[in-house]
Design a protein around this motif. Sequence first.
Motif, PDB file in Angstrom:
ATOM      1  N   LEU A  58       0.838  -1.200   0.000  1.00 28.65           N
ATOM      2  CA  LEU A  58       0.000   0.000   0.000  1.00 28.65           C
ATOM      3  C   LEU A  58       0.870   1.246   0.000  1.00 28.65           C
ATOM      4  O   LEU A  58       0.632   2.189  -0.766  1.00 28.65           O
ATOM      5  N   GLN A  59       1.886   1.248   0.857  1.00 29.25           N
ATOM      6  CA  GLN A  59       2.777   2.408   0.912  1.00 29.25           C
ATOM      7  C   GLN A  59       3.473   2.628  -0.433  1.00 29.25           C
ATOM      8  O   GLN A  59       3.615   3.764  -0.886  1.00 29.25           O
ATOM      9  N   THR A  60       3.905   1.537  -1.050  1.00 27.52           N
ATOM     10  CA  THR A  60       4.581   1.641  -2.344  1.00 27.52           C
ATOM     11  C   THR A  60       3.657   2.188  -3.414  1.00 27.52           C
ATOM     12  O   THR A  60       4.048   3.042  -4.228  1.00 27.52           O
ATOM     13  N   SER A  61       2.399   1.717  -3.432  1.00 25.43           N
ATOM     14  CA  SER A  61       1.453   2.172  -4.453  1.00 25.43           C
ATOM     15  C   SER A  61       1.097   3.647  -4.257  1.00 25.43           C
ATOM     16  O   SER A  61       0.946   4.393  -5.231  1.00 25.43           O
ATOM     17  N   VAL A  62       0.968   4.078  -2.998  1.00 20.03           N
ATOM     18  CA  VAL A  62       0.687   5.494  -2.718  1.00 20.03           C
ATOM     19  C   VAL A  62       1.874   6.362  -3.145  1.00 20.03           C
ATOM     20  O   VAL A  62       1.700   7.415  -3.773  1.00 20.03           O
ATOM     21  N   TYR A  63       3.076   5.896  -2.811  1.00 18.18           N
ATOM     22  CA  TYR A  63       4.280   6.641  -3.199  1.00 18.18           C
ATOM     23  C   TYR A  63       4.371   6.750  -4.717  1.00 18.18           C
ATOM     24  O   TYR A  63       4.715   7.811  -5.253  1.00 18.18           O
ATOM     25  N   ASN A  64       4.071   5.664  -5.406  1.00 14.37           N
ATOM     26  CA  ASN A  64       4.149   5.658  -6.868  1.00 14.37           C
ATOM     27  C   ASN A  64       3.156   6.653  -7.481  1.00 14.37           C
ATOM     28  O   ASN A  64       3.492   7.400  -8.406  1.00 14.37           O
ATOM     29  N   ALA A  65       1.917   6.672  -6.945  1.00 14.89           N
ATOM     30  CA  ALA A  65       0.907   7.606  -7.453  1.00 14.89           C
ATOM     31  C   ALA A  65       1.328   9.053  -7.193  1.00 14.89           C
ATOM     32  O   ALA A  65       1.180   9.928  -8.053  1.00 14.89           O
ATOM     33  N   ALA A  66       1.874   9.281  -5.993  1.00 14.38           N
ATOM     34  CA  ALA A  66       2.322  10.639  -5.653  1.00 14.38           C
ATOM     35  C   ALA A  66       3.470  11.083  -6.547  1.00 14.38           C
ATOM     36  O   ALA A  66       3.532  12.246  -6.976  1.00 14.38           O
ATOM     37  N   GLN A  67       4.373  10.147  -6.838  1.00 11.23           N
ATOM     38  CA  GLN A  67       5.514  10.484  -7.694  1.00 11.23           C
ATOM     39  C   GLN A  67       5.056  10.841  -9.105  1.00 11.23           C
ATOM     40  O   GLN A  67       5.574  11.785  -9.721  1.00 11.23           O
ATOM     41  N   GLN A  68       4.083  10.096  -9.617  1.00 12.65           N
ATOM     42  CA  GLN A  68       3.544  10.399 -10.945  1.00 12.65           C
ATOM     43  C   GLN A  68       2.880  11.769 -10.958  1.00 12.65           C
ATOM     44  O   GLN A  68       3.004  12.532 -11.927  1.00 12.65           O
ATOM     45  N   ALA A  69       2.166  12.088  -9.873  1.00 15.10           N
ATOM     46  CA  ALA A  69       1.514  13.398  -9.791  1.00 15.10           C
ATOM     47  C   ALA A  69       2.544  14.524  -9.735  1.00 15.10           C
ATOM     48  O   ALA A  69       2.393  15.560 -10.393  1.00 15.10           O
ATOM     49  N   ASP A  70       3.600  14.295  -8.942  1.00 14.75           N
ATOM     50  CA  ASP A  70       4.655  15.306  -8.845  1.00 14.75           C
ATOM     51  C   ASP A  70       5.345  15.530 -10.187  1.00 14.75           C
ATOM     52  O   ASP A  70       5.777  16.646 -10.497  1.00 14.75           O
ATOM     53  N   ASP A  71       5.452  14.472 -10.965  1.00 12.38           N
ATOM     54  CA  ASP A  71       6.098  14.571 -12.276  1.00 12.38           C
ATOM     55  C   ASP A  71       5.136  15.064 -13.351  1.00 12.38           C
ATOM     56  O   ASP A  71       5.493  15.092 -14.538  1.00 12.38           O
ATOM     57  N   GLU A  72       3.920  15.431 -12.921  1.00 15.49           N
ATOM     58  CA  GLU A  72       2.873  15.917 -13.824  1.00 15.49           C
ATOM     59  C   GLU A  72       2.552  14.894 -14.910  1.00 15.49           C
ATOM     60  O   GLU A  72       2.314  15.230 -16.063  1.00 15.49           O
ATOM     61  N   ARG A  73       2.566  13.614 -14.515  1.00 16.78           N
ATOM     62  CA  ARG A  73       2.145  12.533 -15.408  1.00 16.78           C
ATOM     63  C   ARG A  73       0.751  12.073 -15.000  1.00 16.78           C
ATOM     64  O   ARG A  73       0.329  12.295 -13.864  1.00 16.78           O
ATOM     65  N   PRO A  74       0.016  11.417 -15.902  1.00 18.90           N
ATOM     66  CA  PRO A  74      -1.301  10.893 -15.525  1.00 18.90           C
ATOM     67  C   PRO A  74      -1.161   9.879 -14.379  1.00 18.90           C
ATOM     68  O   PRO A  74      -0.400   8.915 -14.490  1.00 18.90           O
ATOM     69  N   PHE A  75      -1.863  10.132 -13.271  1.00 18.57           N
ATOM     70  CA  PHE A  75      -1.683   9.293 -12.087  1.00 18.57           C
ATOM     71  C   PHE A  75      -2.985   8.628 -11.616  1.00 18.57           C
ATOM     72  O   PHE A  75      -2.997   7.969 -10.568  1.00 18.57           O
ATOM     73  N   THR A  76      -4.077   8.777 -12.398  1.00 18.34           N
ATOM     74  CA  THR A  76      -5.374   8.253 -11.967  1.00 18.34           C
ATOM     75  C   THR A  76      -5.344   6.746 -11.737  1.00 18.34           C
ATOM     76  O   THR A  76      -5.838   6.249 -10.711  1.00 18.34           O
ATOM     77  N   ASP A  77      -4.767   5.997 -12.676  1.00 18.02           N
ATOM     78  CA  ASP A  77      -4.744   4.537 -12.556  1.00 18.02           C
ATOM     79  C   ASP A  77      -3.959   4.097 -11.324  1.00 18.02           C
ATOM     80  O   ASP A  77      -4.375   3.206 -10.589  1.00 18.02           O
ATOM     81  N   ALA A  78      -2.822   4.732 -11.091  1.00 16.95           N
ATOM     82  CA  ALA A  78      -2.007   4.382  -9.926  1.00 16.95           C
ATOM     83  C   ALA A  78      -2.730   4.737  -8.633  1.00 16.95           C
ATOM     84  O   ALA A  78      -2.679   3.996  -7.645  1.00 16.95           O
ATOM     85  N   ALA A  79      -3.438   5.861  -8.633  1.00 18.18           N
ATOM     86  CA  ALA A  79      -4.174   6.276  -7.444  1.00 18.18           C
ATOM     87  C   ALA A  79      -5.334   5.328  -7.151  1.00 18.18           C
ATOM     88  O   ALA A  79      -5.627   5.009  -5.992  1.00 18.18           O
ATOM     89  N   GLN A  80      -6.013   4.861  -8.198  1.00 14.55           N
ATOM     90  CA  GLN A  80      -7.117   3.925  -8.002  1.00 14.55           C
ATOM     91  C   GLN A  80      -6.618   2.592  -7.463  1.00 14.55           C
ATOM     92  O   GLN A  80      -7.265   1.967  -6.629  1.00 14.55           O
ATOM     93  N   LEU A  81      -5.473   2.150  -7.935  1.00 11.34           N
ATOM     94  CA  LEU A  81      -4.896   0.915  -7.428  1.00 11.34           C
ATOM     95  C   LEU A  81      -4.553   1.070  -5.938  1.00 11.34           C
ATOM     96  O   LEU A  81      -4.801   0.163  -5.136  1.00 11.34           O
ATOM     97  N   ALA A  82      -4.014   2.213  -5.572  1.00 12.59           N
ATOM     98  CA  ALA A  82      -3.710   2.480  -4.169  1.00 12.59           C
ATOM     99  C   ALA A  82      -4.992   2.492  -3.338  1.00 12.59           C
ATOM    100  O   ALA A  82      -5.014   2.000  -2.197  1.00 12.59           O
TER     101      ALA A  82
END
Length: 210
Positions: free
Chosen positions: A1-25
């Motif tokens: 869970l922590q890894t998936s949240v970190y991954n979604a946050a990193q994508q958001a910080d990089d201004e990449r589409p992060f919806t799929d990663a956030a939903q998985l988290a």
Amino acid sequence: LQTSVYNAAQQADDERPFTDAAQLAAMFASQNALAPFKILIPLIGDLAYTQHSPLSALQNDVATLPLIVGTDTQLALTFATTSLNDEVADVPTTGPHTAPEHLVVADLHRVVKRLNLTRDVPVNVGSIATAKRVVALGRGAMEPAVLLQAQQLAKWIGAALAVTQPLTAMEQFSIEQQIGASAVTVAPEVLINIGVAGDDDYLAGMAGAQ
């Protein structure tokens, strides 16, 4: 869970589409959040299943999340395809959530046999709010032949009969048997839906079913 949240946050910080990663988290968060209920609800007993129980309502809210964002298999596949560019990702199908199986009424004996529902049949069925097994009927199950089959099925496996709103107008059913967030919420071990369309109110009411 922590890894998936970190991954979604990193994508958001990089201004990449992060919806799929956030939903998985969100899915992982929902699965983790449901774990304490397995300990708390048996301790509280029948109070946890009352219509106005905050604990039962909270459990249903948490369990409803997968219905909003999708199953873990779907989310993992979408995440793998979009984030890892793997168009043929091999996603495991194991996990606490399984996809609903759509059958005709005549095929239900297969489900009953596969799930061993004729063993350890509950003697005291109780109300739909506390029943371990529930057979729910919707508008598509209003034909007399289907109603009879459903009633026989419920008796066979020791299940309580529940209905959706349209069937509460029928003489043999009452409002106390209606599943829904605005009616009675249920959390049985087994829930068999027959002829149920599944609007949002109903899905929220049955979200706690295993």
